[in-house]
Design an enzyme around this catalytic site. Structure first.
Site, mmCIF file in Angstrom:
data_model
loop_
_atom_site.group_PDB
_atom_site.id
_atom_site.type_symbol
_atom_site.label_atom_id
_atom_site.label_comp_id
_atom_site.label_asym_id
_atom_site.label_seq_id
_atom_site.Cartn_x
_atom_site.Cartn_y
_atom_site.Cartn_z
ATOM 1 C CB THR A 252 -0.958 0.028 1.210
ATOM 2 O OG1 THR A 252 -1.654 -1.217 1.281
ATOM 3 C CG2 THR A 252 -1.950 1.153 1.068
ATOM 4 C CG ASP A 256 2.348 7.434 -0.452
ATOM 5 O OD1 ASP A 256 2.285 8.078 -1.512
ATOM 6 O OD2 ASP A 256 1.347 6.999 0.135
#
Length: 309
Positions: A252, A256
């Protein structure tokens, strides 16, 4: 970047509610899951925490509600050493995200409701003008309104900061934004949305990067998951392979993690390809841990993996 320092990131916080299951349920179906976690998330927020844990001096601009999820956000920034230029709003909930995690592969699918952060606007950027204009790096994405992202990129570009734009979630963006990007960093799904063809091969990644460069970006980085990342600018193209840091548990926060670490490396004067390598190492560690922000590795973890490669 002479005389400038630090990283300013504009984006959203969302409390991540992550569910593990064998598949997504069908409409009207109830499906038993195998796990659940609650923790801090949101693309910009994750990137800020990743950058700080990687060694960067980070300021994060956002909005949260005056509620338990908002308190979670502020606690996460304090723990990671992020300066939180975050407006706390009454009567509006903090953002939240539903995350499905495949219990076998670790792949994910996400729905984000930005809440208070959906109200981020040009005024938020203007209120942080001094921070942005003095920063070495300005980075943003598309979970908050587009006009705020464009205004921030434009302000930073005019002030001589290095601009990093993560066009995520995928969607249409105006051509004028490309010229504001020193680095545009989509993943393969986002790049495919921008250029109109799939990114399944190295040749397709190269073609997409060339198209984005032709639109005005100074440099393009396409993150390719388990294949690593592709860096392209005038006169230089290079595929940077992914690292392995153990079994993949949850992908996930991988993008980032990459972006936060990349921003930190660029702020420290790394050459772009070396900064991409630093970002790939960071992402490789993050996917071996559950969650998003809590999965971001320390500088010592990243250096250890780079030193062993």
């Amino acid at each position: 970047m002479s005389g400038k320092s630090g990283i300013v990131i504009l984006g959203i916080f969302a409390a991540d509610t992550a569910y593990k299951a064998k598949r997504l349920p069908h409409i009207a179906e109830t499906l038993m899951g195998s796990g659940f976690t609650l923790g801090p998330g949101g693309k910009g927020s994750n990137q800020a925490i990743a950058a700080a844990k990687a060694g960067g001096k980070v300021t994060f601009i956002s909005r949260v509600g005056n509620d338990p999820f908002g308190e979670m956000a502020l606690a996460a920034y304090a723990a990671a050493g992020v300066k939180a230029n975050v407006m706390k709003m009454e009567g509006v909930s903090t953002g939240a995200a539903f995350i499905f995690v495949d219990e076998v592969s670790g792949d994910n699918a996400i729905i984000v409701a930005p809440g208070a952060a959906g109200l981020i606007g040009i005024d938020d950027v203007d209120a942080n003008r001094t921070e942005i204009e003095n920063a070495a790096i300005f980075m943003t994405q598309l979970e908050q309104p587009l006009e705020a992202a464009i205004h921030g990129l434009s302000m930073a570009k005019k002030a001589g900061a290095t601009t990093i734009f993560n066009p995520a979630p995928a969607g249409a963006i105006p051509d004028s934004i490309y010229g504001l990007c020193d680095f545009i960093v989509p993943n393969e799904v986002e790049a495919a949305e921008l250029v109109g063809h799939p990114i399944e091969t190295d040749e397709q990644a190269r073609a997409a990067a060339c198209a984005l460069l032709d639109r005005g970006a100074q440099a393009v980085i396409i993150t390719l998951g388990a294949r690593g990342a592709f860096y392209h600018t005038t006169g230089q193209s290079e595929f940077v392979p992914a690292f392995s840091a153990g079994d993949v548990i949850d992908t996930t926060g991988a993008g980032d993690a990459f972006l936060g670490a990349f921003a930190t490396a660029i702020s420290e004067g790394y050459a772009p390809v070396e900064a991409v390598r630093f970002g790939c190492a960071t992402a490789a560690i993050a996917v071996t841990r559950p969650g998003t922000a809590p999965a971001m590795p320390s500088r010592a973890d990243i250096n250890a993996l780079l030193g062993s490669s």
